[in-house]
Design an enzyme around this catalytic site. Sequence first.
Site, PDB file in Angstrom:
ATOM      1  N   CYS A 132      37.112  41.114  -7.502  1.00  0.00           N
ATOM      2  CA  CYS A 132      37.102  42.411  -8.097  1.00  0.00           C
ATOM      3  C   CYS A 132      39.419  41.728  -8.657  1.00  0.00           C
ATOM      4  O   CYS A 132      39.627  40.807  -8.925  1.00  0.00           O
ATOM      5  CB  CYS A 132      37.823  43.477  -7.558  1.00  0.00           C
ATOM      6  SG  CYS A 132      39.056  44.949  -8.778  1.00  0.00           S
ATOM      7  N   ASP A 179      28.482  46.828 -15.134  1.00  0.00           N
ATOM      8  CA  ASP A 179      29.818  47.244 -15.039  1.00  0.00           C
ATOM      9  C   ASP A 179      30.594  47.609 -15.513  1.00  0.00           C
ATOM     10  O   ASP A 179      31.153  46.877 -16.980  1.00  0.00           O
ATOM     11  CB  ASP A 179      30.691  45.709 -14.051  1.00  0.00           C
ATOM     12  CG  ASP A 179      31.864  45.440 -13.236  1.00  0.00           C
ATOM     13  OD1 ASP A 179      32.428  46.539 -13.837  1.00  0.00           O
ATOM     14  OD2 ASP A 179      31.964  44.841 -12.696  1.00  0.00           O
ATOM     15  N   HIS A 212      29.947  47.726 -10.903  1.00  0.00           N
ATOM     16  CA  HIS A 212      31.253  46.477 -10.035  1.00  0.00           C
ATOM     17  C   HIS A 212      30.716  46.797  -8.750  1.00  0.00           C
ATOM     18  O   HIS A 212      30.843  47.576  -7.678  1.00  0.00           O
ATOM     19  CB  HIS A 212      32.322  47.210 -10.566  1.00  0.00           C
ATOM     20  CG  HIS A 212      33.259  46.347 -10.622  1.00  0.00           C
ATOM     21  ND1 HIS A 212      34.296  45.681 -10.776  1.00  0.00           N
ATOM     22  CD2 HIS A 212      34.741  46.589  -9.210  1.00  0.00           C
ATOM     23  CE1 HIS A 212      35.362  45.248 -10.092  1.00  0.00           C
ATOM     24  NE2 HIS A 212      35.322  45.961  -9.078  1.00  0.00           N
TER      25      HIS A 212
END
Length: 245
Positions: A132, A179, A212
Amino acid sequence: MANESRPCPCDIGDRFDYGGRGQEVQVEHIEAYVCKPSASTDKAVIVIHDIFGWQLPNTRYIADMLTTNGYIAICPDFFVGQGAWKPSNDWGTFNEWLKTRNAGKIDKEVDVVLKYLRDQCGAKKIGVIGFCWGGAAVQHLMLKNPHLKTGVSLYGVIRHFDDKSNLLHPTFFIFGEKDDIIPLEQVTLLEQKLKQNCKVDYEVKIYPGQTHGFVHRKREDINPQDKPYIEEGRKDMINWLNKYI
């Protein structure tokens, strides 16, 4: 599944009893988590955390996984004492919080960590992975740092560096199909720019149905249908590191 009302659900599945196999150390001005394999090695991987910081159990779990595959793994506090994001924080303040934590401004800390790995751990071949926020940091380092062998960017936030694609080192990009933070249009654009400008080996892979944060969820059994893709992502990450370190 991720709570889509939150802009960064990397903390899904982090509530488990996992203390880590390594130890916390002080590396000049940086705290770090370090785990070493039983056999000596000159290979190391820097693990760059997500917004939930260097102490997130999920991230330490991945660091330990790298160690079981023969790597020295180090996860430094790239926020350098500034607090990590907490799931209980007000997401309305997230963008302001993020302004003081720039994934493109970690070069000083990376240089300190590289020196530690070389001088204190005997590392000669060093790669980097990140999740991330950390995935964006990996892309930054692959564009800039000559001392790293390779990188794996796991759902790195593309928009931070979407105008740059002339990578210095082989880089593997992992994304989830579902995501909501990184739309597939951004991934497609990244692929196009890499194809045009990148002179080194790279791969962009999208994992079906994944949201995600999927690779560094410790609780692989939260959604049984996701487990094969979680395992595949981890295997792909290790295989890429093995190829280039």
